[in-house]
Scaffold this active site. Structure first.
Site, PDB file in Angstrom:
ATOM      1  N   ARG A  71      47.444  50.732  35.109  1.00 58.00           N
ATOM      2  CA  ARG A  71      47.739  49.925  36.144  1.00 58.00           C
ATOM      3  C   ARG A  71      48.413  48.798  35.466  1.00 58.00           C
ATOM      4  NH1 ARG A  71      43.871  48.001  40.634  1.00 58.00           N
ATOM      5  NH2 ARG A  71      45.770  47.734  41.518  1.00 58.00           N
ATOM      6  N   ASP A 212      45.434  38.157  38.377  1.00 59.14           N
ATOM      7  CA  ASP A 212      45.691  39.473  37.692  1.00 59.14           C
ATOM      8  C   ASP A 212      46.576  39.136  36.346  1.00 59.14           C
ATOM      9  OD1 ASP A 212      45.146  40.523  40.364  1.00 59.14           O
ATOM     10  OD2 ASP A 212      45.044  42.091  39.223  1.00 59.14           O
TER      11      ASP A 212
HETATM   12  O1  MRU Z   1      44.298  46.120  43.296  1.00 60.56           O
HETATM   13  P1  MRU Z   1      42.954  45.342  42.736  1.00 60.56           P
HETATM   14  O2  MRU Z   1      41.938  45.564  43.858  1.00 60.56           O
HETATM   15  O3  MRU Z   1      42.683  45.743  41.442  1.00 60.56           O
HETATM   16  O4  MRU Z   1      43.345  43.758  42.879  1.00 60.56           O
HETATM   17  C1  MRU Z   1      42.386  42.815  42.500  1.00 60.56           C
HETATM   18  C2  MRU Z   1      42.783  41.416  42.740  1.00 60.56           C
HETATM   19  O5  MRU Z   1      43.833  41.112  43.001  1.00 60.56           O
HETATM   20  C3  MRU Z   1      41.688  40.469  41.957  1.00 60.56           C
HETATM   21  O6  MRU Z   1      41.906  39.245  43.046  1.00 60.56           O
HETATM   22  C4  MRU Z   1      41.994  39.992  40.860  1.00 60.56           C
HETATM   23  O7  MRU Z   1      42.028  41.145  39.976  1.00 60.56           O
HETATM   24  C5  MRU Z   1      41.179  39.046  40.122  1.00 60.56           C
HETATM   25  S1  MRU Z   1      39.521  39.920  39.973  1.00 60.56           S
HETATM   26  C6  MRU Z   1      38.296  38.765  39.323  1.00 60.56           C
END
Ligand code: MRU
Length: 323
Positions: A71, A212
């Protein structure tokens, strides 16, 4: 490697066994495991698996590349995979495994410290809005955005959480609401498009979201929709905070413009999956037949909209927050 299958939550709780690094990479790609810190830790274990599976440098390099790229937006993934790779090169399979475990353990402590610092923001009676899932499912324990909530709850502070459903995958509705329910924390789900109205009526005191990737200038990439929440918060004078561990900071990105934004399949926008009234899981189309969709999974909130970044070291003003 064992992981809760987050694609099945909250309708069924199953733990997946990921026997080889390729399965771990696939679990990250397909969001069995998701959330920046959680995919970082999973990627680290995947890298340790690769060292156990082969002593061939080319095979290990392939794992390094595929795990790190499973990812693209969350900084934590490549950061942890690189670190475990370096530990494996120096110390072999045992060294890689030790490092992966050390990182997982340190992540628990980091989230606890984020909670300790962030809890100062939550006064009795506060109405706190959050987006997506930055809870313990997205980390190893306690979460980032949710850690201050759990710390406040443990101190006997009363508050209410507004949970954005967070389309298209509904991590707020499926995961955060489930987590808060398990923890006995009062909450209401809202469509994220309702956040502006509630803020304009003075019904939101504080926003806390996860991250992220955080650029050197303090711009923050988080789940798509976060930027609109931050804009509405600024308009209505609601403080907007981000909670994040160190691995989320990326000093090599000067600003948010350089953060790679993952584009996912249009299927996630065109279809929904969940149980019907009889409990049978179904995938239903929610868009006009023949419609196409765009699906950027993240957006970037500029540093100027962010009141502070809650880290394990304290609350930093974005832009000063460099690792
Ligand atoms: O696509 P995802 O569900 O992995 O995205 C997650 C998020 O955007 C969260 O807010 C981020 O990873 C912070 S997790 C502590």
């Amino acid at each position: 490697v064992f992981a809760i299958d987050q694609n099945l939550l909250p309708f069924s709780f199953e733990i997946r066994r990921l026997a080889e690094w390729r399965e771990t990479a696939d679990a990250i790609r397909t969001m069995v495991v998701r959330g920046a810190p959680a995919i970082g830790v999973a990627g680290g274990y995947g890298m340790a698996q690769a060292f156990r599976e082969s002593a061939e440098p080319a095979a290990v390099e392939r794992a390094l590349h595929e795990l790190g790229a499973a990812r693209p937006t969350a900084r934590n993934l490549a950061a942890v995979v690189d670190r475990v790779h370096a530990a494996g090169r120096a110390g072999g399979p045992a060294g890689a495994q030790r490092e992966a475990q050390r990182i997982a353990d340190a992540s628990v402590e980091e989230c606890r410290a984020i909670g300790e610092h962030g809890t100062a923001l939550i006064r009795d009676g506060a109405r706190v809005l959050t987006h997506c899932n930055a809870g313990w499912l997205a980390t190893v324990d306690r979460g980032t955005a949710t850690a201050p909530l759990y710390a406040a709850r443990d101190r006997g502070i009363g508050f209410h959480v507004l949970v954005d459903k967070t389309g298209p995958r509904d991590q707020g509705a499926r995961l955060t609401a489930w987590e808060l329910g398990q923890e006995g924390i009062r909450h209401d789900l809202i469509e994220e498009s309702a956040a502006g109205l509630l803020m304009s009526r003075g019904e939101v005191d504080l926003v806390i979201v996860g991250a992220d990737r955080i650029a050197a200038n303090g711009d923050v990439a988080n789940k798509v929709g976060t930027y609109l929440v931050a804009l509405a918060a600024r308009e209505h004078g609601v403080p907007f905070y981000v909670a994040a561990p160190r691995d989320t900071f990326d000093p090599s990105c000067a600003s948010g413009r350089e953060i790679p934004i993952e584009e996912r399949s249009e299927e996630e926008v065109l279809f929904k999956t969940g149980p019907d009234e009889d409990g049978r899981v179904r995938r239903i189309r929610v868009a006009a037949p023949g419609a196409h969709a765009r699906n950027p999974a993240f957006d970037v909130t500029p540093a100027r909209l962010i009141a502070g970044i809650i880290t394990s070291a304290g609350i930093e003003v974005p832009g000063d927050a460099r690792s």
